[in-house]
Write a protein that holds these residues in place. Sequence first.
Motif, PDB file in Angstrom:
ATOM      1  N   ALA A 343       0.760  -1.399   0.057  1.00 38.95           N
ATOM      2  CA  ALA A 343      -0.017  -0.068   0.022  1.00 38.95           C
ATOM      3  C   ALA A 343       0.927   1.340   0.154  1.00 38.95           C
ATOM      4  CB  ALA A 343      -0.920   0.009   1.289  1.00 38.95           C
ATOM      5  N   ALA A 344       1.775   1.300   0.587  1.00 38.36           N
ATOM      6  CA  ALA A 344       2.864   2.372   0.747  1.00 38.36           C
ATOM      7  C   ALA A 344       3.763   2.550  -0.247  1.00 38.36           C
ATOM      8  CB  ALA A 344       3.763   2.233   1.862  1.00 38.36           C
ATOM      9  N   ALA A 345       3.628   1.813  -1.381  1.00 33.17           N
ATOM     10  CA  ALA A 345       4.681   1.817  -2.448  1.00 33.17           C
ATOM     11  C   ALA A 345       4.114   3.133  -3.328  1.00 33.17           C
ATOM     12  CB  ALA A 345       4.373   0.687  -3.213  1.00 33.17           C
ATOM     13  N   GLY A 346       2.964   3.459  -3.431  1.00 30.25           N
ATOM     14  CA  GLY A 346       2.575   4.314  -4.216  1.00 30.25           C
ATOM     15  C   GLY A 346       2.726   6.008  -3.531  1.00 30.25           C
ATOM     16  N   PHE A 347       3.229   6.153  -2.500  1.00 31.85           N
ATOM     17  CA  PHE A 347       3.456   7.263  -1.805  1.00 31.85           C
ATOM     18  C   PHE A 347       4.983   7.724  -1.555  1.00 31.85           C
ATOM     19  CE2 PHE A 347      -0.517   5.275  -0.697  1.00 31.85           C
ATOM     20  CZ  PHE A 347      -1.313   6.227  -0.791  1.00 31.85           C
ATOM     21  N   THR A 348       5.767   7.511  -2.502  1.00 33.89           N
ATOM     22  CA  THR A 348       7.223   7.596  -2.455  1.00 33.89           C
ATOM     23  C   THR A 348       7.483   9.137  -3.132  1.00 33.89           C
ATOM     24  OG1 THR A 348       7.607   6.806  -4.781  1.00 33.89           O
ATOM     25  CG2 THR A 348       7.952   5.246  -2.930  1.00 33.89           C
ATOM     26  N   LEU A 349       8.733   9.712  -2.761  1.00 35.09           N
ATOM     27  CA  LEU A 349       9.048  10.958  -2.966  1.00 35.09           C
ATOM     28  C   LEU A 349       9.159  11.201  -4.493  1.00 35.09           C
ATOM     29  CD1 LEU A 349      10.053  13.791  -2.153  1.00 35.09           C
ATOM     30  CD2 LEU A 349      12.559  12.746  -2.181  1.00 35.09           C
ATOM     31  N   ASP A 350       9.457  10.005  -5.271  1.00 34.31           N
ATOM     32  CA  ASP A 350       9.771   9.927  -6.740  1.00 34.31           C
ATOM     33  C   ASP A 350       8.063  10.137  -7.470  1.00 34.31           C
ATOM     34  OD1 ASP A 350      12.239  10.061  -7.024  1.00 34.31           O
ATOM     35  OD2 ASP A 350      12.587   7.677  -7.030  1.00 34.31           O
ATOM     36  N   ALA A 351       7.235   9.280  -6.493  1.00 31.48           N
ATOM     37  CA  ALA A 351       6.075   9.336  -7.100  1.00 31.48           C
ATOM     38  C   ALA A 351       5.455  10.766  -6.866  1.00 31.48           C
ATOM     39  CB  ALA A 351       4.959   8.394  -6.477  1.00 31.48           C
ATOM     40  N   ALA A 352       5.798  11.466  -5.813  1.00 32.52           N
ATOM     41  CA  ALA A 352       5.153  12.986  -5.596  1.00 32.52           C
ATOM     42  C   ALA A 352       5.817  13.779  -6.589  1.00 32.52           C
ATOM     43  CB  ALA A 352       5.437  13.292  -4.297  1.00 32.52           C
ATOM     44  N   ALA A 353       7.143  13.586  -6.912  1.00 35.66           N
ATOM     45  CA  ALA A 353       7.653  14.259  -7.963  1.00 35.66           C
ATOM     46  C   ALA A 353       7.015  14.228  -9.201  1.00 35.66           C
ATOM     47  CB  ALA A 353       9.184  14.238  -7.830  1.00 35.66           C
ATOM     48  N   ASP A 354       6.714  13.025  -9.431  1.00 35.01           N
ATOM     49  CA  ASP A 354       6.049  12.853 -11.086  1.00 35.01           C
ATOM     50  C   ASP A 354       4.600  13.613 -11.163  1.00 35.01           C
ATOM     51  OD1 ASP A 354       8.118  11.462 -11.833  1.00 35.01           O
ATOM     52  OD2 ASP A 354       7.282   9.400 -11.458  1.00 35.01           O
ATOM     53  N   ARG A 355       3.893  13.551  -9.860  1.00 32.85           N
ATOM     54  CA  ARG A 355       2.733  14.193  -9.926  1.00 32.85           C
ATOM     55  C   ARG A 355       2.801  15.576 -10.076  1.00 32.85           C
ATOM     56  NH1 ARG A 355       1.890  10.618  -5.537  1.00 32.85           N
ATOM     57  NH2 ARG A 355       0.318   8.934  -6.040  1.00 32.85           N
ATOM     58  N   LEU A 356       3.631  16.297  -9.424  1.00 33.10           N
ATOM     59  CA  LEU A 356       3.981  17.730  -9.480  1.00 33.10           C
ATOM     60  C   LEU A 356       4.418  18.117 -10.873  1.00 33.10           C
ATOM     61  CD1 LEU A 356       5.661  18.423  -6.051  1.00 33.10           C
ATOM     62  CD2 LEU A 356       3.402  19.015  -6.594  1.00 33.10           C
ATOM     63  N   ARG A 357       5.402  17.402 -11.447  1.00 30.54           N
ATOM     64  CA  ARG A 357       5.799  17.639 -12.806  1.00 30.54           C
ATOM     65  C   ARG A 357       4.648  17.791 -13.728  1.00 30.54           C
ATOM     66  NH1 ARG A 357       9.618  13.550 -11.568  1.00 30.54           N
ATOM     67  NH2 ARG A 357      11.514  14.377 -11.111  1.00 30.54           N
ATOM     68  N   THR A 358       3.680  16.586 -13.473  1.00 35.36           N
ATOM     69  CA  THR A 358       2.507  16.610 -14.274  1.00 35.36           C
ATOM     70  C   THR A 358       1.754  18.068 -14.188  1.00 35.36           C
ATOM     71  OG1 THR A 358       2.174  14.344 -14.553  1.00 35.36           O
ATOM     72  CG2 THR A 358       0.168  15.556 -14.791  1.00 35.36           C
ATOM     73  N   CYS A 359       1.609  18.524 -13.048  1.00 39.95           N
ATOM     74  CA  CYS A 359       0.705  19.788 -12.871  1.00 39.95           C
ATOM     75  C   CYS A 359       1.550  20.929 -13.433  1.00 39.95           C
ATOM     76  CB  CYS A 359       0.636  19.965 -11.103  1.00 39.95           C
ATOM     77  SG  CYS A 359      -0.352  18.576 -10.146  1.00 39.95           S
ATOM     78  N   LEU A 360       2.847  20.731 -13.104  1.00 37.23           N
ATOM     79  CA  LEU A 360       3.612  22.252 -13.687  1.00 37.23           C
ATOM     80  C   LEU A 360       3.355  22.098 -15.234  1.00 37.23           C
ATOM     81  CD1 LEU A 360       6.811  21.431 -11.344  1.00 37.23           C
ATOM     82  CD2 LEU A 360       5.147  23.430 -11.198  1.00 37.23           C
ATOM     83  N   SER A 361       3.506  21.035 -15.861  1.00 36.59           N
ATOM     84  CA  SER A 361       3.578  21.023 -17.438  1.00 36.59           C
ATOM     85  C   SER A 361       2.119  21.435 -17.904  1.00 36.59           C
ATOM     86  CB  SER A 361       3.616  19.610 -18.094  1.00 36.59           C
ATOM     87  OG  SER A 361       2.596  18.720 -17.432  1.00 36.59           O
ATOM     88  N   GLN A 362       1.144  21.083 -16.942  1.00 36.91           N
ATOM     89  CA  GLN A 362      -0.315  21.633 -17.446  1.00 36.91           C
ATOM     90  C   GLN A 362      -0.561  23.239 -17.207  1.00 36.91           C
ATOM     91  OE1 GLN A 362      -2.682  19.041 -15.016  1.00 36.91           O
ATOM     92  NE2 GLN A 362      -2.677  17.414 -16.448  1.00 36.91           N
TER      93      GLN A 362
END
Length: 705
Positions: A343-362
């Motif tokens: 369950a915890a595997a989707g909450f890493t720093l890399d996963a958070a950075a990827d989400r932010l990159r997507t938001c930034l690109s939009q």
Amino acid sequence: MIDGSAIWAQGMVQALARAGCEVTLVLKAPVRTGRLVDPLRALPGVTVRSPHAEGLFDAPMAPRHAAAILAQIDAENPHDLVVVRGRRLAGKLAMGPLAGRLWTYLTDVPQSAGEFTASAKAELRRIADASRLLLCQTEELRGFLEGAVPATAGKSVLFPPVVVLPSDLEARPPGAPGGPLRLVYTGKFAPRWKTYEMTALPRMLGVRGVDAELHMVGDKIHEDPADAGFATRMRTALETGEGVVWHGGHPRAEAMRLTASCDVGLSWRDASMDASLELSTKVLECGTLGVPVVLNRTPMHETLLGTDYPLFAATEDDVLDALTLIGKNPDVYTLAADRCRTAAAGFTLDAAADRLRTCLSQVFPEPSPAVLAVKDRPLRVGVAGHDLKFFTRLLDYLRSRPDMEIRVDHWPALKAHDEKRSQDLVDWADVVICEWCGPNALWFAARKRPDQRLVVRLHRFELYAPWPKQLDIDAVDQVICVSPHYTDLTRELTGWPASKVVTIPNWVDDAQFDRAKLPGAEHHLGMIGIAPSRKRLDLALDVLEELRRDDPRFTLFVKSKLPWEYWWIWQKEEERAHYEKVFRRIRRSRLLSGGVVFDAYGRDVASWLRRIGFVLSTSDDESFHLAPAEGMASGAVPALLNWPGADTIYDARWIHESPAAMAASISTTVALNRWHQDGAEAKSQLEAAYALPEVCARWTDLLAG
């Protein structure tokens, strides 16, 4: 102070830095311990500002003070985005110079309808209006916000907690406990967190034949106004409790090392917190460290860990039973540890950075060479119309482009406008977009400059109205229709040059609709909008009756205003007669009774679609019909009757010749367990043709000429 918000701030700064941002962290209090801040100072591209140390402020900082300090720091070197946590501070910032740049992380919102007062709703609406994005910790919180505050819809993005482990920290080795069962709690000590009750667990487990010890980490003991003696009792239990080891306050890395040296984490809380829409970072940290957690059974926790997770507990007896079970059954312990780790595997720093990159690109799209080639400055684009509801996300996108400058001339009504403001737009703009081919298009066509381009977007509504016949088409550079069928029909009915009438489809904000489906969705049909009568709710009922003959689990959910809420519809006798017949049928039919659910009209469509497996389109005619496309973006399967032009917008496999054929297809899809597969295929088709980035790119090309 080290609490959940401080841990969040540390993780957010690290994720933003990893996503490519230069980050300034502004501290709200003097630094008494460097446990969290010192590691951030060492990161490249991160600046830590302490207003107290810099002499900018010398007292406890209330939200109004923080808003003033942030505005002062921003004025020195303006920032592109401002990430802020907390409703009170966001409320102050919403009324200041940072409005429009806020990325607001909301946690302290009323989480039940009873707490949602008119003033709370108004404050959240102001915050939503001033925020570019709203970062929601959980899907449950996002759905609740969108339903309660319509202004949050389209701006809310999922941003779960970030779990950051020190680089030199090793997780707990796999395997069941070899000695005494080592329990661990880290955090604040407060009544609703059941920390006092936890101190009795080692003694009570000993009575059951389970040797256990409790390790407690933290130094913040809550002073509870409702229980004046709590702090004294809590401290005494920490210092003298049987089997209790109180480690006091520690840097976060050391607290996590202590957690990794233990066997079971405790996140057991008072039942009053079960309705919380927030997810404990401590639970995720334990999972990352390979330590299973005892926690309350809630829908959110069931989604995270599975309904059969063995360490759910509500009462003290539940906690003792769960700990006794794993203390004596190594296999159950291993199962619980594996569930938490996965369950915890989707909450890493890399996963958070990827989400932010997507938001930034939009939010910050790259400039287009084609646009910049037109002028040596940003292209000036004016948008004029009385109703921009079909243009909202396109407008957000155009405003975010560094190579365009946008002004809006909003007409109060179809034929009413401020002529001076409209003329100012003519004098300023390089390109004018008229949303709707109505009086606005006639006005601008009569006044456009020779060096100016005029683009008109035409919907089904205007095609059969008088305005297209009155429009000076020679003054118009491009007419946009949303489907090939209506492009052909417009050319045929108006006689306009074919080269001037082009197709750019409606957009679907696919990222907003990409949400996990709820259990049972494969048996749920959905309709969005049932008025006027040409939407043909009666045919959708034919489909539902066919399905419920064999399987009563099939249910039709209708999200719509009801026909009597549209005065121009309800005043027509034939419309009233149609709906009276339909509603009488629902009430009297043995198959339909109990099988139709009417949900409130609202902008929370993405959240509503989580429960929908098939989106129906049974209309007599449509120009595009966005509802099936939105359903496809959510992973639902579209089901359409063959209205004129449907096959120019949607794949033929989703189109059916009759309600009976539609019902047979739906039944077969579910019976053959093909629903997930078909939904995935429909989603891929949507992303290729109508996803927001694809449609925005086509508009950019059009505006660049």
